[in-house]
Write a protein that holds these residues in place. Structure first.
Motif, PDB file in Angstrom:
ATOM      1  N   THR A 234      56.769 -13.052  31.136  1.00  0.00           N
ATOM      2  CA  THR A 234      57.327 -11.831  31.724  1.00  0.00           C
ATOM      3  C   THR A 234      58.712 -12.053  32.318  1.00  0.00           C
ATOM      4  O   THR A 234      59.390 -11.106  32.689  1.00  0.00           O
ATOM      5  N   GLY A 235      59.124 -13.320  32.439  1.00  0.00           N
ATOM      6  CA  GLY A 235      60.446 -13.619  32.985  1.00  0.00           C
ATOM      7  C   GLY A 235      60.446 -13.893  34.462  1.00  0.00           C
ATOM      8  O   GLY A 235      61.492 -13.855  35.116  1.00  0.00           O
ATOM      9  N   GLY A 236      59.280 -14.173  35.030  1.00  0.00           N
ATOM     10  CA  GLY A 236      59.189 -14.464  36.455  1.00  0.00           C
ATOM     11  C   GLY A 236      58.847 -13.230  37.264  1.00  0.00           C
ATOM     12  O   GLY A 236      58.787 -12.107  36.752  1.00  0.00           O
ATOM     13  N   ALA A 237      58.628 -13.434  38.553  1.00  0.00           N
ATOM     14  CA  ALA A 237      58.128 -12.360  39.417  1.00  0.00           C
ATOM     15  C   ALA A 237      59.134 -11.225  39.593  1.00  0.00           C
ATOM     16  O   ALA A 237      58.755 -10.050  39.639  1.00  0.00           O
ATOM     17  N   ILE A 238      60.420 -11.534  39.711  1.00  0.00           N
ATOM     18  CA  ILE A 238      61.419 -10.486  39.928  1.00  0.00           C
ATOM     19  C   ILE A 238      61.498  -9.555  38.723  1.00  0.00           C
ATOM     20  O   ILE A 238      61.490  -8.320  38.856  1.00  0.00           O
ATOM     21  N   LYS A 239      61.544 -10.140  37.542  1.00  0.00           N
ATOM     22  CA  LYS A 239      61.612  -9.321  36.317  1.00  0.00           C
ATOM     23  C   LYS A 239      60.337  -8.489  36.152  1.00  0.00           C
ATOM     24  O   LYS A 239      60.385  -7.309  35.772  1.00  0.00           O
ATOM     25  N   LEU A 240      59.204  -9.078  36.440  1.00  0.00           N
ATOM     26  CA  LEU A 240      57.942  -8.355  36.330  1.00  0.00           C
ATOM     27  C   LEU A 240      57.901  -7.177  37.292  1.00  0.00           C
ATOM     28  O   LEU A 240      57.470  -6.074  36.932  1.00  0.00           O
ATOM     29  N   ALA A 241      58.359  -7.403  38.523  1.00  0.00           N
ATOM     30  CA  ALA A 241      58.374  -6.325  39.520  1.00  0.00           C
ATOM     31  C   ALA A 241      59.224  -5.152  39.043  1.00  0.00           C
ATOM     32  O   ALA A 241      58.840  -3.979  39.212  1.00  0.00           O
ATOM     33  N   GLU A 242      60.361  -5.444  38.430  1.00  0.00           N
ATOM     34  CA  GLU A 242      61.232  -4.386  37.915  1.00  0.00           C
ATOM     35  C   GLU A 242      60.535  -3.573  36.825  1.00  0.00           C
ATOM     36  O   GLU A 242      60.738  -2.353  36.709  1.00  0.00           O
ATOM     37  N   ASN A 243      59.704  -4.231  36.046  1.00  0.00           N
ATOM     38  CA  ASN A 243      59.046  -3.575  34.917  1.00  0.00           C
ATOM     39  C   ASN A 243      57.819  -2.760  35.306  1.00  0.00           C
ATOM     40  O   ASN A 243      57.405  -1.876  34.539  1.00  0.00           O
ATOM     41  N   ILE A 244      57.216  -3.048  36.447  1.00  0.00           N
ATOM     42  CA  ILE A 244      55.964  -2.358  36.784  1.00  0.00           C
ATOM     43  C   ILE A 244      56.055  -1.438  38.001  1.00  0.00           C
ATOM     44  O   ILE A 244      55.152  -0.631  38.227  1.00  0.00           O
ATOM     45  N   LYS A 245      57.124  -1.532  38.794  1.00  0.00           N
ATOM     46  CA  LYS A 245      57.141  -0.821  40.078  1.00  0.00           C
ATOM     47  C   LYS A 245      57.019   0.696  39.924  1.00  0.00           C
ATOM     48  O   LYS A 245      56.387   1.359  40.763  1.00  0.00           O
ATOM     49  N   ASP A 246      57.601   1.267  38.870  1.00  0.00           N
ATOM     50  CA  ASP A 246      57.530   2.718  38.695  1.00  0.00           C
ATOM     51  C   ASP A 246      56.124   3.197  38.367  1.00  0.00           C
ATOM     52  O   ASP A 246      55.770   4.342  38.638  1.00  0.00           O
TER      53      ASP A 246
END
Length: 329
Positions: A234-246
């Motif tokens: 997923t590219g790490g926690a920061i990238k994952l957060a960007e992809n799922i927060k919405d």
């Protein structure tokens, strides 16, 4: 591994690559075992960099007093691009001869062993490796020095994050170390009761993560904890957060990257004992005539593995633990 007995009189010891809790305990064991065996022992500061630049000093039992409980490494560690060259390794060999050092004990991971193996072959230096890396990714040993300490450091932090996640009904994505391997992520995921643990060994699709989290929300959980290995797909926690927060607007999604906190701190009792066993074993193995090998512990017994084998592939993760994590989440 050599077939003929090597007469070892003087040993050098160094730490190389990333530091890990327990390296000092291993240094201590090497120095004191050499002293007891009547061998001269030299410490090499800053790893292969120091070997090339003549940062070499004689050690004795007093040199390693009061270090077993300390994290990091008293001999320091550094990367050395020069050691990757034939010219650099030739300088290192010249310095070993200057001090009549006929054997070298290297404490580190696969990069350390790759360099040591090539060095040994080119310059006929007797070499034994001790596996020390928090990633636990070296074959030929059940655990590497530093793994247990890093695991417990990460778990302590994750338990505290869980408390605040519950208090605020937040979703926390916690990133742990593991660029190529997910040992820390998997075991901290199980031990912390995390909802998900994302590993480099398993292909991760963001849509699958979203689906699994939505299913968990249906059980009316107040918070969610996702452990992410830094090298996950997923590219790490920061990238994952960007992809799922919405998709999870009802949660205040937060990211926590544990980073180098996992490398520091006092080693656990388990790591101190493991490091002591392996440090003493490395000296004995040299005395027995072996070279180009790594010492490890398998099923609680000392085992030697050729360095070329130890660096040939990564240790496989325990898939029964992956299955267990899925059952328990």
């Amino acid at each position: 591994m050599t077939d003929e007995l090597i007469s070892v009189k003087t040993v050098g010891v160094l730490t190389s690559g990333g530091d890990s809790p327990g390296m000092n305990a291993a240094i201590r064991a090497v120095v004191r075992t050499c002293s007891q065996a009547g061998l001269k022992i030299y410490g090499i500061t800053h790893g292969y960099f120091g070997l090339i630049n003549d940062e070499i000093d004689e050690m004795d039992t007093h040199s390693v007093s009061n270090i077993i409980q300390r994290g990091g490494t008293m001999l320091k560690t550094a990367r050395s691009e020069e050691f990757r060259t034939e010219e650099g390794r030739a300088k290192a060999a010249k310095n070993l001869k200057k001090y009549d050092i006929d054997a070298l004990i290297t404490i580190g991971g696969d990069g350390t062993f790759t360099g040591a193996n090539k060095f040994s072959q080119e310059h006929k230096i007797n070499v034994v490796g001790i596996p020390a890396t928090i990633d636990n990714d070296i074959i030929g040993t059940d655990e590497t020095i530093g793994y247990d300490s890093a695991l417990n450091t990460a778990l302590e932090a994750i338990d505290k994050i869980r408390d605040t996640a519950d208090a605020h009904e937040r979703m926390f994505l916690v990133e742990v170390m593991g660029r190529d391997t997910g040992f820390i992520a998997l075991e901290t995921g199980i031990a912390s009761g995390a909802e998900l643990a994302l590993l480099p060994e398993e292909l991760t699709h963001v849509e699958d993560v979203k689906r699994q989290l939505h299913e968990m929300l249906k059980s009316q959980r107040r918070s969610s904890l996702v452990i992410v290995a830094e090298g996950d797909e997923t590219g790490g926690a920061i990238k994952l957060a960007e992809n799922i927060k919405d998709d999870f607007a009802q949660y205040d999604t937060r990211v926590c990257i544990l980073g180098h906190i996992q490398r520091g701190g006092a080693p656990s009792a388990r790591d101190r004992v493991l490091a002591s066993r392996l440090g003493a074993a490395a000296v004995r193995v040299l005395q027995e005539g072996h070279s180009g090998v790594m010492v490890g512990v398998v099923n609680n017994a000392i085992k030697i593995t050729p360095m070329r084998v130890a660096v040939s592939k990564k240790k496989e993760i325990d898939h029964t633990l992956i299955d267990l994590a899925k059952v328990l989440r």
